[in-house]
Structure formats: structure tokens, C-alpha cells
Design a protein around this motif. Structure first.
Motif, PDB file in Angstrom:
ATOM      1  N   MET A   1      21.641  97.501  -9.966  1.00 48.47           N
ATOM      2  CA  MET A   1      21.581  98.769 -10.455  1.00 48.47           C
ATOM      3  C   MET A   1      20.106  99.192 -10.067  1.00 48.47           C
ATOM      4  SD  MET A   1      22.206 100.738 -13.940  1.00 48.47           S
ATOM      5  CE  MET A   1      21.034 100.231 -15.019  1.00 48.47           C
ATOM      6  N   ASN A   2      19.941 100.662  -9.662  1.00 54.64           N
ATOM      7  CA  ASN A   2      18.680 101.314  -9.744  1.00 54.64           C
ATOM      8  C   ASN A   2      18.560 102.466 -10.369  1.00 54.64           C
ATOM      9  OD1 ASN A   2      18.048  99.658  -7.259  1.00 54.64           O
ATOM     10  ND2 ASN A   2      17.694 101.475  -6.057  1.00 54.64           N
TER      11      ASN A   2
ATOM     12  N   GLY B   1      22.598 106.721  -8.981  1.00 55.60           N
ATOM     13  CA  GLY B   1      24.057 106.909  -8.407  1.00 55.60           C
ATOM     14  C   GLY B   1      25.082 107.374  -9.046  1.00 55.60           C
TER      15      GLY B   1
ATOM     16  N   SER C   1      21.998 109.049  -4.783  1.00 50.74           N
ATOM     17  CA  SER C   1      22.348 108.004  -4.278  1.00 50.74           C
ATOM     18  C   SER C   1      21.869 106.764  -4.972  1.00 50.74           C
ATOM     19  CB  SER C   1      21.136 107.720  -3.052  1.00 50.74           C
ATOM     20  OG  SER C   1      20.974 106.543  -2.364  1.00 50.74           O
ATOM     21  N   LEU C   2      22.770 105.570  -4.831  1.00 48.93           N
ATOM     22  CA  LEU C   2      22.502 104.200  -5.324  1.00 48.93           C
ATOM     23  C   LEU C   2      21.405 103.526  -4.918  1.00 48.93           C
ATOM     24  CD1 LEU C   2      26.313 103.025  -5.116  1.00 48.93           C
ATOM     25  CD2 LEU C   2      25.278 103.527  -7.188  1.00 48.93           C
ATOM     26  N   ARG C   3      20.808 103.969  -4.073  1.00 47.07           N
ATOM     27  CA  ARG C   3      19.628 103.289  -3.602  1.00 47.07           C
ATOM     28  C   ARG C   3      18.216 104.187  -4.112  1.00 47.07           C
ATOM     29  NH1 ARG C   3      22.897 103.617   0.449  1.00 47.07           N
ATOM     30  NH2 ARG C   3      21.860 105.232   1.645  1.00 47.07           N
TER      31      ARG C   3
ATOM     32  N   GLU D   1      14.480  99.338  -8.617  1.00 49.25           N
ATOM     33  CA  GLU D   1      15.826  98.284  -9.015  1.00 49.25           C
ATOM     34  C   GLU D   1      15.526  98.150 -10.744  1.00 49.25           C
ATOM     35  OE1 GLU D   1      16.968  93.842  -8.884  1.00 49.25           O
ATOM     36  OE2 GLU D   1      15.575  94.383  -7.478  1.00 49.25           O
TER      37      GLU D   1
ATOM     38  N   HIS E   1      28.857 105.100 -13.184  1.00 48.34           N
ATOM     39  CA  HIS E   1      29.028 104.921 -11.812  1.00 48.34           C
ATOM     40  C   HIS E   1      29.869 103.530 -11.806  1.00 48.34           C
ATOM     41  CE1 HIS E   1      28.822 104.108  -7.427  1.00 48.34           C
ATOM     42  NE2 HIS E   1      28.665 105.370  -7.478  1.00 48.34           N
ATOM     43  N   PRO E   2      30.695 103.235 -11.086  1.00 50.67           N
ATOM     44  CA  PRO E   2      31.131 101.827 -10.911  1.00 50.67           C
ATOM     45  C   PRO E   2      30.397 100.575 -10.730  1.00 50.67           C
ATOM     46  CG  PRO E   2      33.069 103.191  -9.973  1.00 50.67           C
ATOM     47  CD  PRO E   2      31.583 104.002 -10.255  1.00 50.67           C
ATOM     48  N   SER E   3      29.232 100.864  -9.695  1.00 48.85           N
ATOM     49  CA  SER E   3      28.230  99.988  -9.459  1.00 48.85           C
ATOM     50  C   SER E   3      27.436  99.899 -10.539  1.00 48.85           C
ATOM     51  CB  SER E   3      27.408 100.458  -8.014  1.00 48.85           C
ATOM     52  OG  SER E   3      28.281 100.709  -7.041  1.00 48.85           O
ATOM     53  N   ASN E   4      27.243 100.908 -11.646  1.00 49.09           N
ATOM     54  CA  ASN E   4      26.197 100.694 -12.789  1.00 49.09           C
ATOM     55  C   ASN E   4      26.861 100.067 -13.982  1.00 49.09           C
ATOM     56  OD1 ASN E   4      24.347 101.942 -11.171  1.00 49.09           O
ATOM     57  ND2 ASN E   4      24.895 103.948 -11.955  1.00 49.09           N
TER      58      ASN E   4
ATOM     59  N   GLN F   1      34.858 100.945 -17.326  1.00 51.06           N
ATOM     60  CA  GLN F   1      34.300 102.064 -17.963  1.00 51.06           C
ATOM     61  C   GLN F   1      34.321 102.110 -19.396  1.00 51.06           C
ATOM     62  OE1 GLN F   1      35.477 104.827 -15.351  1.00 51.06           O
ATOM     63  NE2 GLN F   1      33.632 104.941 -14.235  1.00 51.06           N
TER      64      GLN F   1
END
Length: 156
Positions: A1-2, A25, A40-42, A46, A78-81, A116
């Protein structure tokens, strides 16, 4: 995660003095969003163990009382987080049990996936729903548009 930003002392994003983490994200990309740089996830940097440890230290710091932790973004759900956010909220619950946890998400409660929902079981207040520019109202507390709902999930 960022993450895009961490504020060790914040009085804007929730009641009282708080620690506030803005994650990167967001799939919602609401028109009129004030925080487009977090989509953006990027974007940002980090989220490391050092950041997590700093949040816990700040929440436990007796020199500056903090009522709790606020999680915003981007979207913490967000699913990535979700894995990193879940780890963080579980740790806050364990090591800082008197602190409350607030979270803002573009998802509504009814849209949450099981993963979630697992995060939400650890938080006290969820502000849900996409920001709708046509429903924007600066007089609303803790939310930007009238379609968003502040869910008080515990008594904290």
C-alpha cells in the motif's frame, strides 16, 4: 500500500486531535474530488512498518492527547489497500484500545466485500458513499455531499 500523507496531529478529519493517514488508490474518482492526487495506487510513498510503528507511538504519546485515528484517501477500502489497513486497525485496537477509528470510503456499507467488511468491524465511524458534486454541501459535518452517510458503529 502507498500513502499520500500522514499527519501526526490533525484537528480537521474527525473530532478532537487525531492522527490522520491518507492512503493512495481510489477506483471511484468522484467528479469534484479535492484529493485527486491520491487516485493512483502508485502515488505517494510506500506504507512501511516504520509508518505503522509511528502511528502507534503517536496515538500513545502522552504529551499530545489524540482521540484516535482517521483513515482517508484515496480509499482505505480499495481492494489493494485492505490487507495493510486491516493489519493497522487490528493493531490500533490491540495497542491503543481507548482510541477511536474513523474511516472515509467511496463504497457504501451494502457494497462492501467480505474482506472490506472485516476491516469495518474494527472501526468506530464509517463515512460512506461517493462524493456527489451536485449534492455538495459545505455545511455538512464530516462529509462533503448529502448522499454520504456517517455511520456510528460503536459508542466511542
Amino acid at each position: 500500500m502507498n500513502i499520500s500523507q500522514y499527519y501526526a496531529v490533525d484537528v480537521i478529519n474527525g473530532p478532537g486531535t487525531r492522527c490522520t493517514l491518507f492512503v493512495s488508490g481510489c477506483i471511484h474518482q468522484c467528479k469534484g474530488c479535492y484529493n485527486k492526487s491520491t487516485w493512483s495506487l502508485r502515488s505517494g510513498v510506500e506504507f512501511t512498518q516504520e509508518y505503522e510503528d509511528a502511528i502507534i507511538r503517536d496515538l500513545q504519546d502522552s504529551r499530545i492527547f489524540r482521540r484516535g485515528l482517521s483513515l482517508s484517501g484515496g480509499d482505505p477500502l480499495h481492494p489493494s489497500n485492505v490487507p495493510a489497513v486491516l493489519k493497522l486497525v487490528q493493531r490500533v485496537r490491540t495497542e491503543c484500545p481507548s482510541k477511536d477509528i474513523w474511516m472515509w470510503t467511496g463504497y457504501t456499507l451494502s457494497e462492501l466485500s467480505p474482506a472490506q467488511q472485516q476491516v469495518v468491524q474494527y472501526i468506530d465511524v464509517l463515512v460512506d458513499g461517493k462524493f456527489e458534486q451536485a449534492l455538495a454541501d459545505p455545511s455538512l459535518q464530516w462529509r462533503g455531499s448529502s448522499n454520504q452517510v456517517v455511520h456510528y458503529l460503536t459508542d466511542k
